[in-house]
Motif scaffolding. Sequence first.
Motif, PDB file in Angstrom:
ATOM      1  N   GLY A 157       0.331  -3.164  -0.705  1.00  0.00           N
ATOM      2  CA  GLY A 157       0.435  -3.814  -0.726  1.00  0.00           C
ATOM      3  C   GLY A 157       1.784  -4.019  -0.376  1.00  0.00           C
ATOM      4  O   GLY A 157       2.395  -3.852  -1.259  1.00  0.00           O
ATOM      5  N   LEU A 158       2.450  -5.069   0.124  1.00  0.00           N
ATOM      6  CA  LEU A 158       3.176  -5.301   1.186  1.00  0.00           C
ATOM      7  C   LEU A 158       3.748  -6.370   1.849  1.00  0.00           C
ATOM      8  O   LEU A 158       2.816  -7.333   1.887  1.00  0.00           O
ATOM      9  CB  LEU A 158       3.832  -4.632   2.257  1.00  0.00           C
ATOM     10  CG  LEU A 158       4.511  -3.040   1.739  1.00  0.00           C
ATOM     11  CD1 LEU A 158       4.485  -2.211   2.974  1.00  0.00           C
ATOM     12  CD2 LEU A 158       5.608  -3.016   1.012  1.00  0.00           C
ATOM     13  N   THR A 159       5.270  -7.617   0.929  1.00  0.00           N
ATOM     14  CA  THR A 159       5.065  -8.889   1.278  1.00  0.00           C
ATOM     15  C   THR A 159       6.592  -8.949   2.032  1.00  0.00           C
ATOM     16  O   THR A 159       7.561  -7.854   1.629  1.00  0.00           O
ATOM     17  CB  THR A 159       5.050  -9.617   0.210  1.00  0.00           C
ATOM     18  OG1 THR A 159       4.388  -9.439  -0.849  1.00  0.00           O
ATOM     19  CG2 THR A 159       5.369 -11.372   0.650  1.00  0.00           C
ATOM     20  N   GLU A 160       6.011  -9.687   3.660  1.00  0.00           N
ATOM     21  CA  GLU A 160       6.862  -9.586   4.857  1.00  0.00           C
ATOM     22  C   GLU A 160       7.276 -10.982   5.289  1.00  0.00           C
ATOM     23  O   GLU A 160       5.727 -11.430   5.460  1.00  0.00           O
ATOM     24  CB  GLU A 160       7.433  -8.370   5.505  1.00  0.00           C
ATOM     25  CG  GLU A 160       7.989  -8.401   6.392  1.00  0.00           C
ATOM     26  CD  GLU A 160       7.685  -7.633   7.254  1.00  0.00           C
ATOM     27  OE1 GLU A 160       9.266  -7.287   8.350  1.00  0.00           O
ATOM     28  OE2 GLU A 160       7.366  -6.641   6.802  1.00  0.00           O
ATOM     29  N   ALA A 161       8.685 -12.064   4.993  1.00  0.00           N
ATOM     30  CA  ALA A 161       8.357 -12.859   5.842  1.00  0.00           C
ATOM     31  C   ALA A 161       7.243 -13.657   4.675  1.00  0.00           C
ATOM     32  O   ALA A 161       6.466 -14.629   5.608  1.00  0.00           O
ATOM     33  CB  ALA A 161       8.263 -13.237   6.964  1.00  0.00           C
ATOM     34  N   GLY A 162       7.057 -13.568   4.189  1.00  0.00           N
ATOM     35  CA  GLY A 162       6.050 -14.901   2.912  1.00  0.00           C
ATOM     36  C   GLY A 162       4.660 -14.510   3.337  1.00  0.00           C
ATOM     37  O   GLY A 162       3.681 -15.282   3.064  1.00  0.00           O
ATOM     38  N   VAL A 163       4.367 -13.155   3.549  1.00  0.00           N
ATOM     39  CA  VAL A 163       2.458 -12.725   4.187  1.00  0.00           C
ATOM     40  C   VAL A 163       2.841 -11.443   3.032  1.00  0.00           C
ATOM     41  O   VAL A 163       3.339 -10.861   3.431  1.00  0.00           O
ATOM     42  CB  VAL A 163       2.808 -12.906   5.556  1.00  0.00           C
ATOM     43  CG1 VAL A 163       1.572 -12.422   5.491  1.00  0.00           C
ATOM     44  CG2 VAL A 163       2.133 -14.059   6.521  1.00  0.00           C
ATOM     45  N   LYS A 164       2.295 -11.460   2.030  1.00  0.00           N
ATOM     46  CA  LYS A 164       0.855 -10.437   1.879  1.00  0.00           C
ATOM     47  C   LYS A 164       0.717  -9.774   2.691  1.00  0.00           C
ATOM     48  O   LYS A 164      -0.711 -10.312   3.015  1.00  0.00           O
ATOM     49  CB  LYS A 164       0.736 -10.337  -0.178  1.00  0.00           C
ATOM     50  CG  LYS A 164       0.400  -9.296  -0.002  1.00  0.00           C
ATOM     51  CD  LYS A 164       0.338  -9.962  -2.136  1.00  0.00           C
ATOM     52  CE  LYS A 164       0.280  -8.454  -3.024  1.00  0.00           C
ATOM     53  NZ  LYS A 164       0.118  -8.486  -4.119  1.00  0.00           N
ATOM     54  N   ARG A 165       0.482  -8.571   2.914  1.00  0.00           N
ATOM     55  CA  ARG A 165      -0.097  -7.651   3.693  1.00  0.00           C
ATOM     56  C   ARG A 165      -0.996  -6.425   3.139  1.00  0.00           C
ATOM     57  O   ARG A 165       0.372  -6.304   1.517  1.00  0.00           O
ATOM     58  CB  ARG A 165       0.384  -6.573   4.965  1.00  0.00           C
ATOM     59  CG  ARG A 165       0.802  -7.542   6.290  1.00  0.00           C
ATOM     60  CD  ARG A 165       0.748  -7.417   7.021  1.00  0.00           C
ATOM     61  NE  ARG A 165       2.733  -6.049   6.837  1.00  0.00           N
ATOM     62  CZ  ARG A 165       2.790  -5.028   6.609  1.00  0.00           C
ATOM     63  NH1 ARG A 165       1.396  -3.931   7.104  1.00  0.00           N
ATOM     64  NH2 ARG A 165       4.393  -4.245   6.636  1.00  0.00           N
ATOM     65  N   THR A 166      -2.003  -6.275   3.093  1.00  0.00           N
ATOM     66  CA  THR A 166      -2.633  -5.040   2.299  1.00  0.00           C
ATOM     67  C   THR A 166      -3.418  -4.143   2.917  1.00  0.00           C
ATOM     68  O   THR A 166      -4.243  -4.345   4.225  1.00  0.00           O
ATOM     69  CB  THR A 166      -3.744  -5.631   1.036  1.00  0.00           C
ATOM     70  OG1 THR A 166      -4.794  -5.835   1.697  1.00  0.00           O
ATOM     71  CG2 THR A 166      -3.182  -6.459   0.192  1.00  0.00           C
ATOM     72  N   GLY A 167      -4.150  -3.218   2.529  1.00  0.00           N
ATOM     73  CA  GLY A 167      -4.641  -1.733   3.283  1.00  0.00           C
ATOM     74  C   GLY A 167      -5.172  -0.975   2.102  1.00  0.00           C
ATOM     75  O   GLY A 167      -4.581  -0.986   1.603  1.00  0.00           O
ATOM     76  N   ARG A 168      -5.504   0.346   2.792  1.00  0.00           N
ATOM     77  CA  ARG A 168      -6.319   1.390   1.990  1.00  0.00           C
ATOM     78  C   ARG A 168      -5.189   2.789   3.425  1.00  0.00           C
ATOM     79  O   ARG A 168      -5.537   2.757   4.111  1.00  0.00           O
ATOM     80  CB  ARG A 168      -8.059   1.005   2.116  1.00  0.00           C
ATOM     81  CG  ARG A 168      -8.092   0.337   1.470  1.00  0.00           C
ATOM     82  CD  ARG A 168      -9.555   0.244   1.371  1.00  0.00           C
ATOM     83  NE  ARG A 168     -10.029  -1.016   0.005  1.00  0.00           N
ATOM     84  CZ  ARG A 168     -10.877  -0.315  -1.237  1.00  0.00           C
ATOM     85  NH1 ARG A 168     -10.851   0.526  -1.370  1.00  0.00           N
ATOM     86  NH2 ARG A 168     -11.442  -1.540  -1.484  1.00  0.00           N
ATOM     87  N   ASP A 169      -5.362   3.496   1.685  1.00  0.00           N
ATOM     88  CA  ASP A 169      -4.827   4.930   2.457  1.00  0.00           C
ATOM     89  C   ASP A 169      -5.114   5.802   1.860  1.00  0.00           C
ATOM     90  O   ASP A 169      -4.499   5.635   0.695  1.00  0.00           O
ATOM     91  CB  ASP A 169      -3.302   4.298   3.340  1.00  0.00           C
ATOM     92  CG  ASP A 169      -3.021   5.722   4.174  1.00  0.00           C
ATOM     93  OD1 ASP A 169      -3.104   7.003   3.970  1.00  0.00           O
ATOM     94  OD2 ASP A 169      -2.664   5.713   5.079  1.00  0.00           O
ATOM     95  N   PRO A 170      -5.183   7.365   1.859  1.00  0.00           N
ATOM     96  CA  PRO A 170      -5.463   7.889   0.498  1.00  0.00           C
ATOM     97  C   PRO A 170      -4.478   8.141   0.647  1.00  0.00           C
ATOM     98  O   PRO A 170      -3.893   9.150  -0.867  1.00  0.00           O
ATOM     99  CB  PRO A 170      -6.617   9.274   1.139  1.00  0.00           C
ATOM    100  CG  PRO A 170      -7.156   8.278   2.259  1.00  0.00           C
ATOM    101  CD  PRO A 170      -6.679   7.131   2.884  1.00  0.00           C
TER     102      PRO A 170
END
Length: 355
Positions: A133-146
């Motif tokens: 998870g990363l937060t940029e400009a007030g929006v948290k993005r999440t993803g999956r990666d091995p």
Amino acid sequence: MTFTGDFTYESRPGRVVFRPGAAVSATPAEAEHLGLRRLLVVCGSRGEAVAGAVADALGDSCAGLHAEARMHVPVEDADRAVAAARATGADGVVAVGGGSSIGLGKAIALRTGLPLIAVPSTYSGSEMTPVWGLTEAGVKRTGRDPKVQPRSVVYDPELTVSLPVPLTVTSGVNALAHAVEALYAPDTSPLIALMAEEGVRAITEALPALAARPDDLDARGRALYGAWLCGACLGSTTMGLHHKLCHVLGGTFGLPHAETHTVVLPHALAYNTPAVPGASAALSRALDAENPSQALWDLAGRLGAPRSLAELGLKETELAEAARQVAGQPYANPRPVTTEGVRAVLQAAFEGRRP
């Protein structure tokens, strides 16, 4: 619970060491096992002393200590950590601490491909997942990666003894949320159901003991074992409404991570309960309670945890925007998600009503 023969289960590669004292005694051995010789140790400011002890134990294999982890992993923090890893010539990363520290370690692994060793000091469960998870400009993005899945996890119950009781409780409920949503995830399985039910049982039995005696090493071990199981559930399934709510409340409105999970979970579960009788039955067994959502709300209150989003600093005028963001993003959930439904969940959580 009715058995279903239609499921897919994929095990995640990884190695676990679980014993008191392992943070210092086992981490160097795990680095050697992975063939790593220059490790960057990352942590937050609160955990710098423990991370320093791990760095000292690594000796010449420690390339440096980067103590800048923060909640929700702001992208600018990730940029600095990646630069530090490259500047030190690190061939691996050791993340020591809670979800913020492990999240920063994952950000480095995501950008660089460096292998990650996790030494968790809370019950967040992030160490068992390929989720970043990363937060940029007030929006948290999440993803999956091995790439971000830790290659080795070192569980040391002694690391959690100094965890303050309020954080012990909220961190434990944060772990419970992973198991709760795994029970009704679209990609759940009988094995996940077993781990989830056992994880909920282990943590909810340990938390009252830890509130009474924070130095109870046996209870600390049981809580960490439960967090391991709950984290494994998170790593193997798709999360639903509860986690989306918490990501928006944390990433956009800056609410504290574990406390937000604690407040929201009973209400998100109550919303989904009519659509998930099997999951509700498993939780009733694990909690020894007829109404799981009320049992979780009662448990948090008995242990002194926050019960309302208002306590965490959210303004009532922000509920509409939070509901809009949550309802506007597609994701799996057993019950249809509408703006009105999300707003009702948020309103109840804001007021701290018993579900």
